[in-house]
Design a protein around this motif. Structure first.
Motif, PDB file in Angstrom:
ATOM      1  N   ASP A  37     -14.584  98.841 -16.702  1.00 19.49           N
ATOM      2  CA  ASP A  37     -15.193  98.134 -17.551  1.00 19.49           C
ATOM      3  C   ASP A  37     -15.989  96.947 -16.725  1.00 19.49           C
ATOM      4  O   ASP A  37     -16.779  95.989 -17.397  1.00 19.49           O
ATOM      5  N   VAL A  56     -18.843 101.018 -18.149  1.00 16.95           N
ATOM      6  CA  VAL A  56     -18.997 100.446 -19.323  1.00 16.95           C
ATOM      7  C   VAL A  56     -18.722  99.142 -19.340  1.00 16.95           C
ATOM      8  O   VAL A  56     -17.742  98.763 -19.693  1.00 16.95           O
ATOM      9  N   PHE A  58     -17.884  95.565 -20.018  1.00 17.88           N
ATOM     10  CA  PHE A  58     -17.361  94.910 -21.315  1.00 17.88           C
ATOM     11  C   PHE A  58     -18.253  93.596 -21.747  1.00 17.88           C
ATOM     12  O   PHE A  58     -18.401  93.515 -23.026  1.00 17.88           O
ATOM     13  N   GLU A  60     -21.253  93.411 -21.957  1.00 19.99           N
ATOM     14  CA  GLU A  60     -22.523  93.786 -22.642  1.00 19.99           C
ATOM     15  C   GLU A  60     -22.419  94.144 -24.090  1.00 19.99           C
ATOM     16  O   GLU A  60     -23.384  94.496 -24.746  1.00 19.99           O
ATOM     17  N   PHE A  61     -21.111  93.845 -24.387  1.00 21.31           N
ATOM     18  CA  PHE A  61     -20.807  94.345 -25.748  1.00 21.31           C
ATOM     19  C   PHE A  61     -20.304  93.073 -26.683  1.00 21.31           C
ATOM     20  O   PHE A  61     -19.684  92.363 -26.141  1.00 21.31           O
ATOM     21  N   ARG A  64     -14.923  94.203 -28.730  1.00 22.57           N
ATOM     22  CA  ARG A  64     -14.093  95.005 -27.955  1.00 22.57           C
ATOM     23  C   ARG A  64     -14.205  96.251 -28.606  1.00 22.57           C
ATOM     24  O   ARG A  64     -14.250  97.500 -28.004  1.00 22.57           O
ATOM     25  N   HIS A  66     -16.880  97.413 -30.270  1.00 23.30           N
ATOM     26  CA  HIS A  66     -18.367  98.362 -29.663  1.00 23.30           C
ATOM     27  C   HIS A  66     -18.115  98.813 -28.192  1.00 23.30           C
ATOM     28  O   HIS A  66     -18.639  99.895 -27.953  1.00 23.30           O
ATOM     29  N   TRP A  67     -17.518  97.924 -27.558  1.00 22.01           N
ATOM     30  CA  TRP A  67     -17.177  98.382 -26.099  1.00 22.01           C
ATOM     31  C   TRP A  67     -16.290  99.694 -26.188  1.00 22.01           C
ATOM     32  O   TRP A  67     -16.734 100.726 -25.270  1.00 22.01           O
ATOM     33  N   GLU A  70     -18.473 103.006 -27.012  1.00 22.18           N
ATOM     34  CA  GLU A  70     -19.222 103.499 -25.982  1.00 22.18           C
ATOM     35  C   GLU A  70     -18.316 104.219 -24.806  1.00 22.18           C
ATOM     36  O   GLU A  70     -18.771 105.153 -24.297  1.00 22.18           O
ATOM     37  N   ARG A  90      -8.287  95.585 -19.453  1.00 23.73           N
ATOM     38  CA  ARG A  90      -8.630  95.476 -20.767  1.00 23.73           C
ATOM     39  C   ARG A  90      -7.734  96.049 -21.864  1.00 23.73           C
ATOM     40  O   ARG A  90      -7.035  97.363 -21.589  1.00 23.73           O
TER      41      ARG A  90
END
Length: 197
Positions: A37, A56, A58, A60-61, A64, A66-67, A70, A90
């Motif tokens: 993350d 991915v 974290f 940038e979203f 939680r 939306h993260w 992805e 996370r």
């Protein structure tokens, strides 16, 4: 051959142990991808063993969820048989847990259900308990509440600090994790019996 994805946030000491174990041609599982993350130090282990990585981030979203969407998309590309959380800091959104569980496992530095949550080692020390431990569990939507697959006791010494205690728990966690992955791979451990749906 069991295919495994490992998700990390930090140094990935469990990941390194798992990569070393699965690097043995006789071991019945292979790590096929390592995800994180954030830009995790543990990616260096993946690189050393020639394992692809996915990140991915974290931050940038917006949420939680939306993260998680992805992360789920990225994992589906690899379609592993098993997802191992190895120091991922996370909480996975319920949709991701539901997509993978019970083929989603985590290690925890305590003898669950004792001392769940992010500070299992510190909480065990603060409690004055004589012993704690390490556990490997199936992830569910609670905090370290999933079915226990393996666990072992670790004594708390009078002069233990959080660091010294954690350093003694880590090798036990690694050994239990590698053994659980092996047992899943050879069919000694059937995760479908833990299905929470």
């Amino acid at each position: 051959m069991l295919s495994v994805a490992v998700l990390i946030s930090g140094a990935g000491s469990n990941l390194r142990a798992l990569l070393a174990a699965t690097g043995d041609p006789d071991f019945p599982a292979r790590v096929i991808v390592v995800g994180a993350d954030r830009q995790a130090d543990g990616f260096a282990h993946a690189e050393q063993f020639g394992i692809p990585t996915i990140m991915v981030p974290f931050r940038e979203f917006e949420t939680r969820e939306h993260w998680g969407e992805e992360l789920q998309r990225q994992l589906e590309v690899w379609n592993p048989d098993l997802v191992v959380l190895s120091g991922l800091m996370r909480l996975l959104p319920p949709a991701v847990v539901d997509a993978w569980a019970p083929h989603l496992i985590n290690t925890h530095p305590a003898y669950l259900p004792e001392f769940p949550g992010a500070h299992g080692v510190r909480d065990a020390l603060a409690s004055g308990a004589a012993q704690t431990g390490a556990s490997v569990i199936v992830v569910d939507n609670g905090i370290d509440t999933g079915p226990i697959l393996a666990q072992e006791r670790v004594p708390i010494l009078p002069d233990d600090t959080e660091h010294s205690l954690h350093e003694r728990i880590k090798p036990v966690e690694r050994r239990l994790l590698i053994d659980v992955v092996r047992r899943i791979a050879v069919g000694d451990l059937d995760l479908t019996t833990y299905d929470h749906h």
